[in-house]
Design a protein around this motif. Structure first.
Motif, PDB file in Angstrom:
ATOM      1  N   ARG A  88       0.869  -1.171   0.000  1.00 15.32           N
ATOM      2  CA  ARG A  88       0.000   0.000   0.000  1.00 15.32           C
ATOM      3  C   ARG A  88       0.914   1.232   0.000  1.00 15.32           C
ATOM      4  N   PRO A  89       0.356   2.419  -0.170  1.00 10.88           N
ATOM      5  CA  PRO A  89       1.236   3.592  -0.203  1.00 10.88           C
ATOM      6  C   PRO A  89       2.020   3.725   1.098  1.00 10.88           C
ATOM      7  N   VAL A  90       3.264   4.196   0.985  1.00 10.81           N
ATOM      8  CA  VAL A  90       4.094   4.383   2.174  1.00 10.81           C
ATOM      9  C   VAL A  90       4.413   5.863   2.318  1.00 10.81           C
ATOM     10  N   LEU A  91       4.338   6.356   3.563  1.00 15.54           N
ATOM     11  CA  LEU A  91       4.648   7.755   3.849  1.00 15.54           C
ATOM     12  C   LEU A  91       6.064   7.835   4.400  1.00 15.54           C
ATOM     13  N   VAL A  92       6.936   8.507   3.670  1.00 13.79           N
ATOM     14  CA  VAL A  92       8.310   8.698   4.132  1.00 13.79           C
ATOM     15  C   VAL A  92       8.418  10.142   4.637  1.00 13.79           C
ATOM     16  N   HIS A  93       8.741  10.294   5.919  1.00 17.64           N
ATOM     17  CA  HIS A  93       8.717  11.651   6.479  1.00 17.64           C
ATOM     18  C   HIS A  93      10.077  12.042   7.065  1.00 17.64           C
ATOM     19  N   ARG A  94      10.219  13.354   7.264  1.00 16.54           N
ATOM     20  CA  ARG A  94      11.395  13.926   7.903  1.00 16.54           C
ATOM     21  C   ARG A  94      12.682  13.657   7.124  1.00 16.54           C
ATOM     22  N   TYR A  95      12.725  14.195   5.919  1.00 16.81           N
ATOM     23  CA  TYR A  95      13.944  14.159   5.089  1.00 16.81           C
ATOM     24  C   TYR A  95      14.939  15.175   5.651  1.00 16.81           C
ATOM     25  N   PRO A  96      16.195  15.062   5.246  1.00 17.57           N
ATOM     26  CA  PRO A  96      17.168  16.088   5.659  1.00 17.57           C
ATOM     27  C   PRO A  96      16.719  17.453   5.121  1.00 17.57           C
ATOM     28  N   ALA A  97      16.706  18.454   5.973  1.00 19.09           N
ATOM     29  CA  ALA A  97      16.245  19.785   5.577  1.00 19.09           C
ATOM     30  C   ALA A  97      17.078  20.339   4.420  1.00 19.09           C
ATOM     31  N   ALA A  98      18.348  19.954   4.379  1.00 15.72           N
ATOM     32  CA  ALA A  98      19.255  20.516   3.380  1.00 15.72           C
ATOM     33  C   ALA A  98      18.833  20.199   1.943  1.00 15.72           C
ATOM     34  N   VAL A  99      18.133  19.084   1.726  1.00 15.08           N
ATOM     35  CA  VAL A  99      17.752  18.730   0.344  1.00 15.08           C
ATOM     36  C   VAL A  99      16.329  19.166   0.028  1.00 15.08           C
ATOM     37  N   LYS A 100      15.680  19.880   0.935  1.00 14.38           N
ATOM     38  CA  LYS A 100      14.282  20.252   0.709  1.00 14.38           C
ATOM     39  C   LYS A 100      14.127  21.761   0.565  1.00 14.38           C
ATOM     40  N   ALA A 101      12.943  22.189   0.158  1.00 17.56           N
ATOM     41  CA  ALA A 101      12.700  23.588  -0.181  1.00 17.56           C
ATOM     42  C   ALA A 101      12.785  24.506   1.046  1.00 17.56           C
ATOM     43  N   PHE A 102      12.992  25.796   0.780  1.00 20.57           N
ATOM     44  CA  PHE A 102      13.244  26.772   1.848  1.00 20.57           C
ATOM     45  C   PHE A 102      12.073  26.944   2.807  1.00 20.57           C
ATOM     46  N   TYR A 103      10.841  26.670   2.313  1.00 16.54           N
ATOM     47  CA  TYR A 103       9.667  26.984   3.124  1.00 16.54           C
ATOM     48  C   TYR A 103       9.301  25.882   4.118  1.00 16.54           C
ATOM     49  N   MET A 104      10.067  24.790   4.137  1.00 16.86           N
ATOM     50  CA  MET A 104       9.696  23.684   5.023  1.00 16.86           C
ATOM     51  C   MET A 104      10.134  23.950   6.456  1.00 16.86           C
ATOM     52  N   LYS A 105       9.261  23.624   7.389  1.00 15.46           N
ATOM     53  CA  LYS A 105       9.577  23.837   8.793  1.00 15.46           C
ATOM     54  C   LYS A 105      10.522  22.735   9.270  1.00 15.46           C
ATOM     55  N   ALA A 141      11.332  35.257  11.277  1.00 16.09           N
ATOM     56  CA  ALA A 141      12.800  35.360  11.259  1.00 16.09           C
ATOM     57  C   ALA A 141      13.424  34.112  10.617  1.00 16.09           C
ATOM     58  N   ALA A 142      12.884  32.935  10.950  1.00 18.92           N
ATOM     59  CA  ALA A 142      13.421  31.697  10.380  1.00 18.92           C
ATOM     60  C   ALA A 142      13.240  31.677   8.865  1.00 18.92           C
ATOM     61  N   LEU A 143      12.093  32.140   8.414  1.00 18.36           N
ATOM     62  CA  LEU A 143      11.820  32.118   6.981  1.00 18.36           C
ATOM     63  C   LEU A 143      12.716  33.110   6.231  1.00 18.36           C
ATOM     64  N   GLU A 144      12.915  34.281   6.823  1.00 14.90           N
ATOM     65  CA  GLU A 144      13.814  35.269   6.208  1.00 14.90           C
ATOM     66  C   GLU A 144      15.220  34.681   6.072  1.00 14.90           C
ATOM     67  N   ARG A 145      15.652  33.981   7.121  1.00 14.93           N
ATOM     68  CA  ARG A 145      16.976  33.359   7.106  1.00 14.93           C
ATOM     69  C   ARG A 145      17.079  32.321   5.986  1.00 14.93           C
ATOM     70  N   ARG A 146      16.070  31.517   5.836  1.00 10.26           N
ATOM     71  CA  ARG A 146      16.074  30.458   4.806  1.00 10.26           C
ATOM     72  C   ARG A 146      16.114  31.036   3.397  1.00 10.26           C
ATOM     73  N   ILE A 147      15.356  32.113   3.192  1.00 10.44           N
ATOM     74  CA  ILE A 147      15.351  32.750   1.867  1.00 10.44           C
ATOM     75  C   ILE A 147      16.764  33.228   1.530  1.00 10.44           C
ATOM     76  N   ALA A 148      17.416  33.818   2.528  1.00 10.03           N
ATOM     77  CA  ALA A 148      18.798  34.282   2.315  1.00 10.03           C
ATOM     78  C   ALA A 148      19.729  33.088   2.070  1.00 10.03           C
ATOM     79  N   GLU A 149      19.616  32.052   2.896  1.00  7.99           N
ATOM     80  CA  GLU A 149      20.480  30.870   2.764  1.00  7.99           C
ATOM     81  C   GLU A 149      20.334  30.205   1.394  1.00  7.99           C
ATOM     82  N   HIS A 150      19.114  30.213   0.864  1.00  2.24           N
ATOM     83  CA  HIS A 150      18.884  29.581  -0.444  1.00  2.24           C
ATOM     84  C   HIS A 150      19.248  30.522  -1.598  1.00  2.24           C
TER      85      HIS A 150
END
Lengths: 431, 431
Positions: free
Chosen positions: B315-332, B366-375
């Protein structure tokens, strides 16, 4: 913590619930704060007496800025005078985020440019919120209407190699090493679909690169396009009537509070019943002349003509059989008089104008080839379309309904830009 | 003349009806012609004995080319052996159009390029027809699911000024005197919508200018994107599970004959029940290593990894909590371990791979502003998006479901190009 949608509160009278949302408005009277809380499903008034909560919570609540996000726990009390029929007697408030700066949209009037530039926030205000909930209901009504009648939803492509009615109003896209256009109509594809599925529709965004800045123009808008095999102009006029009546009924049933927020005169929608008046182009011309409009017979109807006609009737009017010369190459000529096309425009009342255009399509191969040549269109991009006349051609008909113009009519809204979540216009693609 | 849809014939057993459609197949045996007629709603066998019709009609009927359009009048006879349970005993045939040339798609095998170039005709064949009826049912199921749960359909704009995840995969459009892009996701707009409406979704075409030519890529495909205010990663994982189960159930209920045409193993769909397995990224990595795949921890999962994982579960499998570094800037980030993002991918079984990607969004300014800059992203196009964190920010989450990949899974189809009416790929924008 279980959250209860504000819309469901009347089912919880007497219970203690928690509502999570944003502070929409606030006033205080002596030792009571009245907090209007919205959660997207509705607005409720939370009544907080000084002795109901701790002194700190009471003091802070009297100074919370608009759009503070918060959860309010309280007892639901039925109150016939309250909007929605209930209010909340506060037991506790948890503030999630208190905006450090003032919310840019105040309860005062703002100009349209300011509001459109803040569309991402303006959506929270009562009227845009109500308008877009009506749009949502209209979409549901349209889809149910076609599902129930056995139509297949067959999405038309957005990238199109051919230019259906000339390239002047098309957006061009660099498609890897080629160029293509953004669709302005899925009709030709729906004709292929009708031959395969009998009855199909598409419902998606379409694009017009018009340099017009009027209340009726968007560069990006949603269009519904049904197409039916073995159908004539008469069949499709019936279908258009039935669809409009079904959409109006669904919206009246499911979005009455929203229409009231918009101060819509509901009696104008309640009288929308079949049959609608059907007049020939020639009758429309006579009517325009009676009204003193300087209309030249043989021309297409312009926006002012449509406005005048649509103001004349108390329900949508179907104007059919326009001069073939002013209409698209694919329209079938009226066998009774070849100067006219088997086409129809539906004009909504209250000066809204055209919401539907459609008709019967040319199903004869030789006639269609002749029309493509007469219109100076290139032959090759239409080869696949001509195939539909080579292999088992049948009479068929369809139409296109502009969603935002329809929503503008339903809501009694002057400008279509307010009837789409993020409008795109000549000078606007932000936010 | 009243026409009866072939799908409705079982309700008319014993009656004489007229069916209008096209000749799909034909054989003759002695003094009987067997005409298979399709009308888009189904296929019925019309049995014509030599004495049932005039000699002219009988002779002509034995030589009619495929895709002749015709109306067949006859008596409906229940016959358990017949597909659909009925056949038609012919009383009369009216031919509308007999193709003067041979229909290009024969019952023999054709190559995919030929079929895709003739997509406008290929839609009439049994398998594409069945596949796109499954797609239609999946669309209906999705919309009903969200309507019933009080979500508002809020269409995201197609023209977007900002580039959500870099510009390399975006199609550029000349927008009058400016340039803009075609959307690759409505997510950012849905976040604004969730703050206004609580629960929203968009469902429309999205675009990726990828120079990939794989079985899983289209340049234009439909994506469903729900977004919910006051929701966490866990909430959205539940929502994704419920949605998938609802879509599978609806399709099994309403498109069983179509799935049979596609020779789909129905048992694989019938076992799709909640709960689905949920594994962390780290567990997925361990599983890949067990399977001997050369996977480097810290990377994103590639298509072969997804295929391997999705083949491991029934059945479908949910894979969660990938490394933040490989994912988009807007992810918490996960507060329990900031190296990981609160995100989830849903991989369909049977080696289909990813059909859903989503998660919880960064709600701290503040976290989101930081991520936009980092990316290395420009700040200005995201100002409106940052506003959502300035005025009453709340936890929120959502996901995107790729419609055509989901349909490919439902149908057991290898290539997504068969799961959209008119596929657009690297070298294909015709017809």
């Amino acid at each position: 913590m279980t959250r209860t949608p504000i819309r469901d509160l009347p089912q919880h009278a007497g219970e203690t619930v928690t509502v999570s949302g944003w502070l929409y408005n606030r006033r205080s009277k002596g030792k009571i704060h009245f907090l209007q809380v919205r959660d997207g499903s509705g607005i409720v008034q939370a009544v907080m007496g000084q002795l109901d909560v701790s002194p700190e919570v009471f003091e802070r609540s009297g100074a919370l800025p608009y759009e503070t996000s918060l959860s309010v726990t309280g007892a639901v009390r039925a109150d016939a005078r309250a909007p929605g029929g209930v209010e909340l007697l506060v037991k506790d408030v948890a503030v999630h985020h208190e905006p450090p700066q003032e919310y840019p949209i105040s309860k005062q009037e703002h100009g349209p440019d300011f509001l459109l530039s803040n569309r991402h926030l303006w959506l929270r205000s009562r009227k845009p919120h109500a308008t877009l909930r009506v749009r949502d209901a209209a979409i549901t009504a349209v889809r149910r209407f076609f599902d129930e009648r056995g139509f297949v939803c067959l999405d038309a492509p957005i990238f199109t190699p051919s230019a259906c009615e000339g390239t002047t109003n098309l957006f061009k896209v660099q498609y890897f090493d080629e160029e293509c256009y953004l669709t302005q109509s899925g009709q030709l594809y729906m004709e292929a679909g009708a031959m395969a599925f009998g009855k199909v529709y598409c419902f998606g965004p379409t694009f017009r690169a018009e340099r017009s800045k009027t209340r009726r123009h968007l560069t990006e808008f949603w269009m519904l396009e049904p197409e039916v095999a073995y159908a004539t102009l008469e069949d499709i006029m019936d279908l258009a009537e039935e669809l409009i009546v079904a959409v109006v009924k669904h919206v009246l049933e499911h979005r009455r509070p929203e229409l009231q927020v918009l101060e819509r005169d509901l009696s104008k929608l309640e009288r929308i019943e079949r049959p609608f008046p059907r007049i020939r182009y020639a009758e429309a011309v006579a009517l325009l002349r009676e009204k003193g409009l300087p209309f030249e017979e043989g021309n297409d109807l312009g926006a002012p003509d449509e406005t005048a006609l649509s103001g004349h009737f108390d329900r949508p009017v179907l104007v059919h059989r326009y001069p073939a010369a002013v209409k698209a190459f694919y329209m079938k000529r009226d066998p009774a008089d070849e100067r006219y096309a088997l086409c129809v425009d539906v004009l909504a009342p209250e000066r809204v104008g055209e919401i539907i255009g459609g008709g019967q399509r040319e199903d004869d191969l030789a006639a269609l080839e002749r029309r493509i040549a007469e219109h100076g269109l290139p032959r090759e991009p239409f080869e696949w379309y001509l195939d539909l006349r080579r292999y088992g051609t049948v009479p068929h008909a369809g139409f296109g309904l502009g969603l935002e113009r329809t929503v503008a009519w339903l809501c009694g809204t002057e400008h279509v830009r307010e009837c789409i979540p993020f409008p795109r216009m000549l000078y606007r693609i932000y936010p």
